[in-house]
Scaffold this active site. Structure first.
Site, PDB file in Angstrom:
ATOM      1  N   GLU A  38       0.826  -1.210   0.000  1.00  0.00           N
ATOM      2  CA  GLU A  38       0.000   0.000   0.000  1.00  0.00           C
ATOM      3  C   GLU A  38       0.860   1.259   0.000  1.00  0.00           C
ATOM      4  O   GLU A  38       0.561   2.229  -0.697  1.00  0.00           O
ATOM      5  CB  GLU A  38      -0.921   0.015   1.225  1.00  0.00           C
ATOM      6  N   CYS A 193     -12.283   2.212 -16.598  1.00  0.00           N
ATOM      7  CA  CYS A 193     -12.640   3.621 -16.433  1.00  0.00           C
ATOM      8  C   CYS A 193     -11.349   4.447 -16.388  1.00  0.00           C
ATOM      9  O   CYS A 193     -11.074   5.145 -15.419  1.00  0.00           O
ATOM     10  CB  CYS A 193     -13.456   3.800 -15.150  1.00  0.00           C
TER      11      CYS A 193
END
Length: 365
Positions: A38, A193
């Site tokens: 992360e 997207c």
DNA sequence: AATTCGGGGAG
DNA sequence: CTCCCAGAATT
């Protein structure tokens, strides 16, 4: 007539078939591995992170290995990845986990977000991916998907837009399959997207996407206001001793390249005077290399490298914790600024870029 | 609220 | 070249 399935249902069904399931950090729910991935992935593309992640986990396989390591070695494994405060905070957080959490990562949003380098979104992502809890994320991918789906206008850098997107993220995040949903939303943003030419025809939530209905998904999210980037100038003094070693200095923690080793930056200082000052000897020669541009996210840095041949090694002047003679063949375990890596490579291979004007009457050796 | 943190992928 | 990437910390 049948109702349209819930947003998260369509997203999850799409994910099961078309999502990414084989990324290196998806092999384990180990909070340490989830956490390292992360942090590396903040503002950094997946493709860039993968090789860094593999090397980092090999050298620092658990939180104790990282907490107990030398900072120089941590930064060595971060060299080229950028945003080096991430690496410094990563090790700080590892030490907090070691010292205050008995080596076990906390499983609450508040405690996670209290660790250095972990903000709201990263904490939510870890909470879901490592602990299976309902953690909410809002990264660049999710911002784009949500901004389009709800036609949220404005640049997400503005607090009002940012808050509105968080609100939508909270509303849409389901009470099931938390890790999969977060991954699905990121995959949606990364593969369908996309910023330019989104493939709305394949999108599971296109049916109620407002931007698509408007026919202008490219208008969302709003773009960051343009600013002409300032240009700064500097010179790198590349002092080389008879052994072929280069003089490097460790940069202070706050600021660009903090904690990394770099050639001394010289403003208008005369190279010969600088050499006499630092090494107690005049340089045998001074060679100006051609200037090149290094671009950061918020300014250009035009760098003029100057190669100085230092005749005699000066042992007494060095402060070992922030100055060193760098031996290219030994590949020391320290962090280096990206342009320094390039210059060291050129110095090692002797492929100096067409040397510029001599700044010294003395000839190159 | 605005700035400061890198470097590179992809168009 | 432009745009922005699994953002957070600082001012």
């Amino acid at each position: 007539m049948p109702r349209r399935p819930a947003f998260h249902r369509r997203v999850l069904d799409w994910f099961d078939v078309h999502g990414r399931h084989d990324l290196p950090w998806q092999a384990s729910r180990d909070p340490y591995r989830v956490w390292v991935s992360e942090i590396m992935l903040q503002q950094t593309q997946v493709k860039t992170v993968i090789p860094y992640y593999q090397r980092f986990l090999q050298r620092f396989p658990d939180v104790h290995a990282l907490a107990n390591a030398e900072q120089d070695e941590v930064l060595h494994h971060w060299t080229g990845l950028g945003y080096y405060a991430r690496a410094r905070n990563l090790q700080k957080a590892a030490q907090v986990v070691r010292d205050e959490y008995a080596g076990e990562f906390p499983a609450s949003l508040e405690d996670l977000a209290g660790l250095p380098g972990i903000g709201r979104s990263t904490a939510g992502s870890i909470l879901a991916a490592a602990f299976g809890q309902r953690g909410i994320i809002l990264d660049g991918n999710v911002k784009r998907v949500l901004a389009r789906h709800r036609a949220v206008e404005g640049w997400p850098g503005k607090t009002a837009v940012h808050d509105a997107l968080w609100e939508i993220a909270e509303e849409l995040t389901p009470r099931e399959r938390h890790a999969d949903y977060n991954q699905a939303m990121m995959d949606l943003g990364a593969t369908l997207c996309t910023r330019s030419s989104p493939r709305c025809g394949d999108c599971p939530v296109a049916a109620d996407c407002v931007a698509r209905e408007q026919g202008n998904p490219g208008a969302y999210p709003g773009k960051k206001p343009r600013k002409t980037m300032p240009v700064r100038n500097t010179r790198f003094f590349m002092a080389r001793n008879p052994a072929g070693e280069l003089w490097l200095e460790k940069r202070p923690a706050p600021g660009i390249w903090g904690g990394l080793w770099c050639f001394p930056e010289a403003g208008e200082r005369d190279p010969a005077a600088w050499c006499l000052d630092v090494f107690g000897a005049e340089p045998g020669s001074i060679e100006a290399w051609h200037e090149f541009r290094h671009t950061f996210s918020h300014y250009h840095l035009d760098i003029q490298p100057v190669l100085l041949h230092v005749p005699a090694p000066a042992a007494a002047v060095m402060e070992a914790d922030r100055q060193l003679w760098y031996n290219v063949r030994e590949n020391p375990r320290i962090g280096l600024a990206a342009p320094v890596v390039d210059l060291l490579r050129q110095l090692a291979t002797g492929s100096s870029p067409a040397a510029g004007t001599r700044k010294s009457p003395k000839a190159k050796e």
